[in-house]
Design a protein around this motif. Structure first.
Motif, mmCIF file in Angstrom:
data_model
loop_
_atom_site.group_PDB
_atom_site.id
_atom_site.type_symbol
_atom_site.label_atom_id
_atom_site.label_comp_id
_atom_site.label_asym_id
_atom_site.label_seq_id
_atom_site.Cartn_x
_atom_site.Cartn_y
_atom_site.Cartn_z
ATOM 1 N N ALA A 116 0.819 -1.554 -0.226
ATOM 2 C CA ALA A 116 0.122 -0.280 0.150
ATOM 3 C C ALA A 116 0.835 1.204 0.372
ATOM 4 O O ALA A 116 0.209 2.630 -0.148
ATOM 5 C CB ALA A 116 -0.893 -0.234 1.234
ATOM 6 N N THR A 117 2.048 0.912 0.227
ATOM 7 C CA THR A 117 2.823 2.293 0.383
ATOM 8 C C THR A 117 3.925 2.269 -0.517
ATOM 9 O O THR A 117 4.678 3.561 -1.371
ATOM 10 C CB THR A 117 3.095 2.651 1.608
ATOM 11 O OG1 THR A 117 4.064 1.164 2.660
ATOM 12 C CG2 THR A 117 2.122 2.571 2.920
ATOM 13 N N GLY A 118 4.482 1.415 -0.753
ATOM 14 C CA GLY A 118 5.660 1.267 -1.389
ATOM 15 C C GLY A 118 6.875 1.831 -0.633
ATOM 16 O O GLY A 118 8.269 1.789 -1.320
ATOM 17 N N ALA A 119 7.189 1.735 0.785
ATOM 18 C CA ALA A 119 8.297 1.584 1.656
ATOM 19 C C ALA A 119 9.341 0.634 1.416
ATOM 20 O O ALA A 119 8.541 -1.065 1.234
ATOM 21 C CB ALA A 119 7.642 1.489 3.072
ATOM 22 N N ARG A 120 10.509 0.402 2.119
ATOM 23 C CA ARG A 120 11.057 -0.910 2.122
ATOM 24 C C ARG A 120 10.974 -1.705 3.701
ATOM 25 O O ARG A 120 10.039 -1.446 4.596
ATOM 26 C CB ARG A 120 12.346 -0.169 2.432
ATOM 27 C CG ARG A 120 13.369 1.187 1.378
ATOM 28 C CD ARG A 120 14.434 1.370 1.776
ATOM 29 N NE ARG A 120 14.647 1.975 1.024
ATOM 30 C CZ ARG A 120 14.648 4.371 0.353
ATOM 31 N NH1 ARG A 120 13.484 4.169 1.300
ATOM 32 N NH2 ARG A 120 14.812 4.421 -0.488
ATOM 33 N N VAL A 121 11.033 -2.243 3.337
ATOM 34 C CA VAL A 121 10.407 -3.938 4.330
ATOM 35 C C VAL A 121 11.769 -3.411 5.966
ATOM 36 O O VAL A 121 10.341 -3.366 6.907
ATOM 37 C CB VAL A 121 11.498 -5.172 3.658
ATOM 38 C CG1 VAL A 121 11.550 -6.318 5.195
ATOM 39 C CG2 VAL A 121 11.210 -5.452 3.048
ATOM 40 N N GLY A 122 12.413 -2.913 5.901
ATOM 41 C CA GLY A 122 13.072 -2.473 7.348
ATOM 42 C C GLY A 122 12.679 -1.216 7.343
ATOM 43 O O GLY A 122 12.161 -0.980 9.020
ATOM 44 N N GLU A 123 11.758 -0.676 7.372
ATOM 45 C CA GLU A 123 11.184 0.804 7.397
ATOM 46 C C GLU A 123 9.535 0.352 8.302
ATOM 47 O O GLU A 123 9.188 1.059 9.071
ATOM 48 C CB GLU A 123 10.651 2.046 6.368
ATOM 49 C CG GLU A 123 12.127 2.320 5.672
ATOM 50 C CD GLU A 123 12.330 3.806 4.953
ATOM 51 O OE1 GLU A 123 12.818 4.347 4.360
ATOM 52 O OE2 GLU A 123 10.556 2.856 3.732
ATOM 53 N N ILE A 124 9.237 -0.595 7.240
ATOM 54 C CA ILE A 124 7.747 -0.786 8.299
ATOM 55 C C ILE A 124 7.704 -2.024 9.763
ATOM 56 O O ILE A 124 7.446 -1.729 10.147
ATOM 57 C CB ILE A 124 6.789 -1.822 6.932
ATOM 58 C CG1 ILE A 124 6.760 -0.950 5.579
ATOM 59 C CG2 ILE A 124 6.029 -2.241 7.718
ATOM 60 C CD1 ILE A 124 5.784 0.494 6.230
ATOM 61 N N ILE A 125 8.895 -2.587 9.214
ATOM 62 C CA ILE A 125 8.883 -3.144 10.895
ATOM 63 C C ILE A 125 9.693 -2.298 11.837
ATOM 64 O O ILE A 125 9.653 -2.644 13.009
ATOM 65 C CB ILE A 125 10.640 -4.571 9.774
ATOM 66 C CG1 ILE A 125 9.923 -5.404 9.090
ATOM 67 C CG2 ILE A 125 10.362 -5.234 11.541
ATOM 68 C CD1 ILE A 125 11.136 -6.461 8.608
ATOM 69 N N GLY A 126 10.109 -1.217 11.126
ATOM 70 C CA GLY A 126 10.338 -0.590 12.733
ATOM 71 C C GLY A 126 9.399 0.694 12.482
ATOM 72 O O GLY A 126 9.915 1.508 14.065
#
Length: 196
Positions: free
Chosen positions: A33-43
């Motif tokens: 839904a955002t195109g964010a990086r994996v680490g960004e979402i985990i954090g």
């Protein structure tokens, strides 16, 4: 990833009801839904999500290899991203079941999920949906980026900011018309031109 596979995955992820053991799949929903990086979402922490405005703020990243929170990839990666209502709803339901954790995807005493666990969950989901399991979670980011860049009404500067790139030239270089199947018309014109 083709737009068709992306839509199939996104439809499933946006409509699924997540159990406590499915943090990895919910992370995939947020990435799609955002195109964010994996680490960004985990954090992500709960304070990063604005449920009323349907937004999330990227302020940090999780390094799965080092198992620690770190700064974002670049200063430009600190950003606020709009959220579709269905993902805001999913996160709200998740929060009802995890109200005491600081991090959105904390697994209690076990800490934050590993990127490898998310990758495994994604391959399992692809098989479940009849998609050849060749895509990584980062493929979701690439596909979202490609879909956004392909929209003529969205300025590449806006898309670049949304993706957290340090400048728009990176967005143009990597994402301009990279969806599979986008070059079919151009291929035909090229072949017809060469055949003359």
């Amino acid at each position: 990833m083709s737009a068709e596979d992306y839509l199939k995955l996104r439809t499933y992820l946006f409509n699924h009801t997540y159990s406590a053991s499915e943090a990895s799949q919910l992370i995939l929903a947020v990435i799609s839904a955002t195109g964010a990086r994996v680490g960004e979402i985990i954090g992500l922490k709960w304070c990063d999500i604005d449920f009323e405005r349907h937004q999330l703020k990227i302020q940090r990243s999780f390094d799965s290899a080092a198992r620690k929170i770190k700064t974002t990839k670049t200063v430009s990666a600190i950003r606020t991203i709009p959220l579709v209502k269905s993902v805001t709803r999913l996160l709200g339901l998740w929060h009802e079941n995890h109200p005491t954790t600081e991090f959105v995807f904390a697994e209690d005493e076990m800490g934050l999920p590993k990127a490898s666990s998310i990758n495994s969950a994604f391959h399992h989901l692809q098989r479940e949906l009849g998609i050849i399991p060749i895509y990584s979670p980062h493929s979701l980011r690439h596909t979202v980026a490609s879909l956004l860049v392909a929209r003529p009404e969205l300025d590449v500067t806006y898309v670049s900011r949304l993706l957290g790139h340090s400048n728009p030239s990176i967005t143009q270089r990597y994402y301009l018309r990279v969806l599979p199947g986008d070059h079919q018309r151009e291929d035909m014109v090229a072949l017809n031109t060469i055949a003359l």
